[in-house]
Each structure stands twice: as structure tokens, then as C-alpha cells.
Motif scaffolding. Structure first.
Motif, PDB file in Angstrom:
ATOM      1  N   SER A 197       0.850  -1.202   0.000  1.00  0.00           N
ATOM      2  CA  SER A 197       0.000   0.000   0.000  1.00  0.00           C
ATOM      3  C   SER A 197       0.881   1.247   0.000  1.00  0.00           C
ATOM      4  O   SER A 197       0.818   2.068  -0.913  1.00  0.00           O
ATOM      5  N   SER A 198       1.740   1.379   1.015  1.00  0.00           N
ATOM      6  CA  SER A 198       2.636   2.538   1.091  1.00  0.00           C
ATOM      7  C   SER A 198       3.869   2.140   1.895  1.00  0.00           C
ATOM      8  O   SER A 198       3.743   1.564   2.988  1.00  0.00           O
ATOM      9  N   THR A 199       5.036   2.448   1.369  1.00  0.00           N
ATOM     10  CA  THR A 199       6.265   2.098   2.101  1.00  0.00           C
ATOM     11  C   THR A 199       6.347   2.898   3.408  1.00  0.00           C
ATOM     12  O   THR A 199       6.909   2.426   4.390  1.00  0.00           O
ATOM     13  N   GLY A 244       0.129   5.021  -2.467  1.00  0.00           N
ATOM     14  CA  GLY A 244       1.235   5.929  -2.187  1.00  0.00           C
ATOM     15  C   GLY A 244       0.676   7.264  -1.703  1.00  0.00           C
ATOM     16  O   GLY A 244      -0.322   7.750  -2.229  1.00  0.00           O
ATOM     17  N   ARG A 245       1.330   7.832  -0.716  1.00  0.00           N
ATOM     18  CA  ARG A 245       0.794   9.044  -0.084  1.00  0.00           C
ATOM     19  C   ARG A 245       1.698  10.250  -0.276  1.00  0.00           C
ATOM     20  O   ARG A 245       2.916  10.140  -0.265  1.00  0.00           O
ATOM     21  N   GLY A 246       1.069  11.419  -0.434  1.00  0.00           N
ATOM     22  CA  GLY A 246       1.775  12.688  -0.377  1.00  0.00           C
ATOM     23  C   GLY A 246       1.388  13.365   0.928  1.00  0.00           C
ATOM     24  O   GLY A 246       0.892  12.720   1.855  1.00  0.00           O
ATOM     25  N   ARG A 247       1.599  14.683   1.010  1.00  0.00           N
ATOM     26  CA  ARG A 247       1.233  15.411   2.227  1.00  0.00           C
ATOM     27  C   ARG A 247      -0.273  15.626   2.260  1.00  0.00           C
ATOM     28  O   ARG A 247      -0.938  15.600   1.230  1.00  0.00           O
ATOM     29  N   SER A 248      -0.772  15.875   3.462  1.00  0.00           N
ATOM     30  CA  SER A 248      -2.171  16.273   3.678  1.00  0.00           C
ATOM     31  C   SER A 248      -3.163  15.385   2.946  1.00  0.00           C
ATOM     32  O   SER A 248      -4.110  15.866   2.313  1.00  0.00           O
ATOM     33  N   GLY A 249      -2.932  14.096   2.954  1.00  0.00           N
ATOM     34  CA  GLY A 249      -3.890  13.150   2.376  1.00  0.00           C
ATOM     35  C   GLY A 249      -3.861  13.087   0.857  1.00  0.00           C
ATOM     36  O   GLY A 249      -4.713  12.429   0.248  1.00  0.00           O
ATOM     37  N   ARG A 250      -2.920  13.776   0.221  1.00  0.00           N
ATOM     38  CA  ARG A 250      -2.849  13.686  -1.242  1.00  0.00           C
ATOM     39  C   ARG A 250      -2.283  12.330  -1.639  1.00  0.00           C
ATOM     40  O   ARG A 250      -1.598  11.677  -0.859  1.00  0.00           O
ATOM     41  N   SER A 251      -2.562  11.941  -2.877  1.00  0.00           N
ATOM     42  CA  SER A 251      -2.046  10.623  -3.265  1.00  0.00           C
ATOM     43  C   SER A 251      -0.802  10.787  -4.140  1.00  0.00           C
ATOM     44  O   SER A 251      -0.591  11.838  -4.768  1.00  0.00           O
ATOM     45  N   LYS A 309       9.203  21.093 -13.277  1.00  0.00           N
ATOM     46  CA  LYS A 309       8.358  19.885 -13.222  1.00  0.00           C
ATOM     47  C   LYS A 309       8.840  18.958 -12.109  1.00  0.00           C
ATOM     48  O   LYS A 309      10.047  18.765 -11.928  1.00  0.00           O
ATOM     49  N   LYS A 310       7.878  18.341 -11.431  1.00  0.00           N
ATOM     50  CA  LYS A 310       8.221  17.559 -10.240  1.00  0.00           C
ATOM     51  C   LYS A 310       8.844  16.206 -10.599  1.00  0.00           C
ATOM     52  O   LYS A 310       8.228  15.377 -11.244  1.00  0.00           O
ATOM     53  N   LEU A 311      10.077  16.031 -10.135  1.00  0.00           N
ATOM     54  CA  LEU A 311      10.818  14.788 -10.395  1.00  0.00           C
ATOM     55  C   LEU A 311      10.726  13.855  -9.193  1.00  0.00           C
ATOM     56  O   LEU A 311      10.723  12.639  -9.323  1.00  0.00           O
TER      57      LEU A 311
HETATM   58  C1  BT5 Z   1       4.900  14.681  -1.909  1.00  0.00           C
HETATM   59  O1  BT5 Z   1       3.655  15.087  -1.473  1.00  0.00           O
HETATM   60  O2  BT5 Z   1       5.501  15.180  -2.830  1.00  0.00           O
HETATM   61  C2  BT5 Z   1       5.485  13.511  -1.149  1.00  0.00           C
HETATM   62  C3  BT5 Z   1       5.535  12.271  -1.982  1.00  0.00           C
HETATM   63  C4  BT5 Z   1       6.216  11.147  -1.246  1.00  0.00           C
HETATM   64  C5  BT5 Z   1       6.026   9.833  -1.948  1.00  0.00           C
HETATM   65  C6  BT5 Z   1       6.823   8.743  -1.276  1.00  0.00           C
HETATM   66  S1  BT5 Z   1       6.902   7.297  -2.229  1.00  0.00           S
HETATM   67  C7  BT5 Z   1       7.559   6.407  -0.906  1.00  0.00           C
HETATM   68  C8  BT5 Z   1       6.828   6.873   0.335  1.00  0.00           C
HETATM   69  N1  BT5 Z   1       5.604   6.119   0.544  1.00  0.00           N
HETATM   70  C9  BT5 Z   1       4.515   6.896   0.429  1.00  0.00           C
HETATM   71  O3  BT5 Z   1       3.334   6.505   0.561  1.00  0.00           O
HETATM   72  N2  BT5 Z   1       4.879   8.162   0.140  1.00  0.00           N
HETATM   73  C10 BT5 Z   1       6.319   8.300   0.085  1.00  0.00           C
HETATM   74  P1  BT5 Z   1       2.903  16.381  -1.978  1.00  0.00           P
HETATM   75  O4  BT5 Z   1       3.806  17.579  -1.915  1.00  0.00           O
HETATM   76  O5  BT5 Z   1       1.649  16.430  -1.200  1.00  0.00           O
HETATM   77  O6  BT5 Z   1       2.615  16.136  -3.498  1.00  0.00           O
HETATM   78  C11 BT5 Z   1       1.561  15.312  -3.910  1.00  0.00           C
HETATM   79  C12 BT5 Z   1       1.135  15.781  -5.303  1.00  0.00           C
HETATM   80  O7  BT5 Z   1       2.157  15.469  -6.259  1.00  0.00           O
HETATM   81  C13 BT5 Z   1      -0.119  15.097  -5.810  1.00  0.00           C
HETATM   82  O8  BT5 Z   1      -1.264  15.770  -5.385  1.00  0.00           O
HETATM   83  C14 BT5 Z   1       0.059  15.174  -7.333  1.00  0.00           C
HETATM   84  O9  BT5 Z   1      -0.337  16.448  -7.810  1.00  0.00           O
HETATM   85  C15 BT5 Z   1       1.560  15.099  -7.502  1.00  0.00           C
HETATM   86  N3  BT5 Z   1       2.008  13.736  -7.800  1.00  0.00           N
HETATM   87  C16 BT5 Z   1       1.431  12.540  -7.524  1.00  0.00           C
HETATM   88  N4  BT5 Z   1       2.187  11.528  -7.928  1.00  0.00           N
HETATM   89  C17 BT5 Z   1       3.289  12.071  -8.494  1.00  0.00           C
HETATM   90  C18 BT5 Z   1       4.447  11.531  -9.099  1.00  0.00           C
HETATM   91  N5  BT5 Z   1       4.683  10.217  -9.210  1.00  0.00           N
HETATM   92  N6  BT5 Z   1       5.349  12.418  -9.586  1.00  0.00           N
HETATM   93  C19 BT5 Z   1       5.181  13.740  -9.489  1.00  0.00           C
HETATM   94  N7  BT5 Z   1       4.112  14.312  -8.927  1.00  0.00           N
HETATM   95  C20 BT5 Z   1       3.169  13.475  -8.429  1.00  0.00           C
END
Ligand code: BT5
Length: 273
Positions: A47-49, A75-82, A141-143
Motif C-alpha cells: 500500500s505505502s512504504t 502511495g501518499r503525499g502530504r495532507s492526504g494527497r495521493s 516539473k516535479k521529479l
Molecule cells: C509529496 O507530497 O511530494 C510527497 C511524496 C512522497 C512519496 C513517497 S513514495 C515512498 C513513500 N511512501 C509513500 O506513501 N509516500 C512516500 P505532496 O507535496 O503532497 O505532493 C503530492 C502531489 O504530487 C499530488 O497531489 C500530485 O499532484 C503530484 N504527484 C502525484 N504523484 C506524483 C508523481 N509520481 N510524480 C510527481 N508528482 C506526483
């Protein structure tokens, strides 16, 4: 753990064997112990590392345990984003237990962004910039993104989970708008295995600099994509437009507006606003 000891342990364990030559199984964690202190647990699909690493940290997993998965289904980003995590990217999380005061936890996001930026340059030959608060970007662009989740107890940091998502071999179709990958920049595919095994020592090599907050923030600012540039910040309370004139060790950003300088603790920054 003392940062110096961690450094030595990681160096020893990396020197002893490298990471190659093993096949992960679906759903079954395959722990690889690399000497004392370094353990990489691999999944084909999880689900998520970060979630897995958090569970392990709660069970007293050693510092610098790494969880990596070929695919993340949530996979999760900040504030519940995916976070989009299909095959072809490097999705991993580290457990660290640095002895830093709780009010300096935000420094971790700058530190890991710096170290990751350097790692990507050394290992993949890609020049990138950092973007507040936790992104690595190429031409805006986000890498890569970094997600840091922590457990604190009173004034102490118990552990931090550092989740790193790096778009290595992803194609444009696999990525959201506004994202890029090493493949798209270099027109060449990289081994995920080698990228991980080469980036970990770079993260480790810079770990000592965590002690020096002005060096961490200074390095971040020097490579900031929006240094002294107009930006738009979206916060929970609305949008702020202005010129980015600095960041603070507490993780906040300073925006010069028509009404004076504003210090913003959290939000999403848009470039070229
Ligand atoms: C981040 O959140 O940028 C943190 C991402 C961290 C991911 C890693 S992967 C290993 C570990 N396990 C997890 O579950 N998470 C961490 P944030 O700043 O909130 O950016 C999220 C936003 O980036 C999303 O709303 C999309 O707009 C965009 N996004 C989603 N997937 C992406 C991708 N693969 N590459 C670039 N942008 C992406």
C-alpha cells in the motif's frame, strides 16, 4: 543513535556487499540484513512504504531500515494527497532516529531534499532544483517528492519516516500533469536497484550536516527553483502572491507582498505565478 556511528555502520554495510541479485516476492517481505544497522526490505507491491516503515518503527526496527516497493497501491503525499507509484519508479522509506529538538524536525525536509538532489545529480547525471516545501524539480516539473512523518514524545523525536518517491523510468503517460522523470530528462532508463544502492550512501554521507542548520538551509536556498522569484502559495486560508525571499529552519517560507513580508508555515507553492 549517534550520527557518526550510523555513518560508519552504513559505510561498512554498503562496502561489504551491494544490493544486487535478489528477487522480491509479491506480498512477502524479504529482509536483507547488511551488517549492523542497515536492512532493506523489498516488496513487489505494497500500500505505502511509509505506512510499512511506520509499523516497523513502532516495533523498534533499527535506524536506517529501508522499505522499498516496486509498486505502491496507496502511495501518499502530504495532507492526504495521493502519490502515483506505478512500476518504474523508486518508492522507498527510511527509518531514522536523529537526536534533534522537536522544533527542528522541519529541517529534515530541507536536509533530505538537499541530499536527494545531490544523489540524483551524482547517480543519474540530472541537475535539479528544490521547491518548497518538499519537492525536487527539473524545469519546474516535479521529479521527486519527500514525505516526512514523525513520532515525538515530549521534547524528543522518537523516529522519523522519510518517504522518497523518485520518478526514475516513468513515461509521460504514467505521470500526472506537471511531473517529469529521469527517463524523460535523460532519454535513458536506469536500474532501480543501482539507483537505490547509489543514492543511499549519498544520503548517508550528508547525514552529518544535519547538525548544522544554517548549512542545511543555506544549501537548500542556493538550489531553490523560486529563489527571489514570484510565487503563488495556496494555504488552508487562501492564496498568497508575492516574491519568495527566504525560508526558515522551522520549515516556513517568507513571501514579500505589497503588505510586507509574510511567513507561511505550510502550503502548496506554484511557480511562475
Ligand atoms: C509529496 O507530497 O511530494 C510527497 C511524496 C512522497 C512519496 C513517497 S513514495 C515512498 C513513500 N511512501 C509513500 O506513501 N509516500 C512516500 P505532496 O507535496 O503532497 O505532493 C503530492 C502531489 O504530487 C499530488 O497531489 C500530485 O499532484 C503530484 N504527484 C502525484 N504523484 C506524483 C508523481 N509520481 N510524480 C510527481 N508528482 C506526483
Amino acid at each position: 543513535m549517534d550520527l557518526g556511528i550510523l555513518s560508519q555502520r552504513l559505510r561498512r554495510s554498503l562496502n561489504s556487499s551491494g544490493y544486487g541479485g535478489f528477487t522480491p516476492k509479491t506480498g512477502t517481505p524479504t529482509p536483507i540484513t547488511r551488517g549492523c544497522g542497515l536492512k532493506i526490505i523489498r516488496y513487489k507491491r505494497i500500500s505505502s512504504t511509509n505506512t510499512k516503515a511506520k509499523t516497523l518503527a513502532e516495533k523498534q526496527a533499527a535506524e536506517w531500515t529501508v522499505v522499498v516497493s516496486e509498486v505502491q497501491t496507496q502511495g501518499r503525499g502530504r495532507s492526504g494527497r495521493s502519490w502515483k507509484s506505478p512500476n518504474g519508479g523508486l518508492w522507498f522509506s527510511l527509518i531514522i532516529r536523529p537526536k534533534i529538538p522537536v522544533d527542528r524536525i522541519p529541517l529534515l525536509q530541507f536536509f533530505f531534499a538537499n541530499a536527494l538532489r545531490k544523489g540524483i545529480e551524482e547517480v543519474n547525471g540530472v541537475q535539479s532544483e528544490v521547491k518548497w516545501p518538499n519537492d525536487i524539480v527539473v524545469d519546474g516539473k516535479k521529479l521527486a517528492g519527500v514525505l516526512i512523518e514523525t513520532k515525538v514524545s515530549g521534547p524528543e523525536l522518537v523516529y522519523a519516516i522519510v518517504g522518497i518517491g523518485l520518478n526514475v523510468n516513468l513515461t509521460a503517460e504514467q505521470l500526472p500533469t506537471g511531473a517529469t522523470s529521469i527517463f524523460l530528462v535523460k532519454r535513458k532508463r536506469f536500474s532501480l536497484e543501482k539507483t537505490l544502492s547509489s543514492i543511499l550512501p549519498v544520503l548517508e554521507r550528508h547525514y552529518e550536516t544535519l547538525r548544522d542548520e544554517s548549512a542545511v538551509v543555506g544549501d537548500w536556498w542556493k538550489h531553490c527553483a523560486h529563489r527571489m522569484k514570484p510565487v503563488l502559495i495556496e494555504t488552508g486560508n487562501g492564496k498568497i502572491r508575492g516574491k519568495c525571499v527566504g525560508v526558515n529552519p522551522d520549515g516556513s517560507i517568507i513571501i514579500q507582498t505589497d503588505h510586507g513580508n509574510l511567513t507561511i508555515p505550510d502550503g502548496t507553492l506554484r511557480l511562475n505565478a
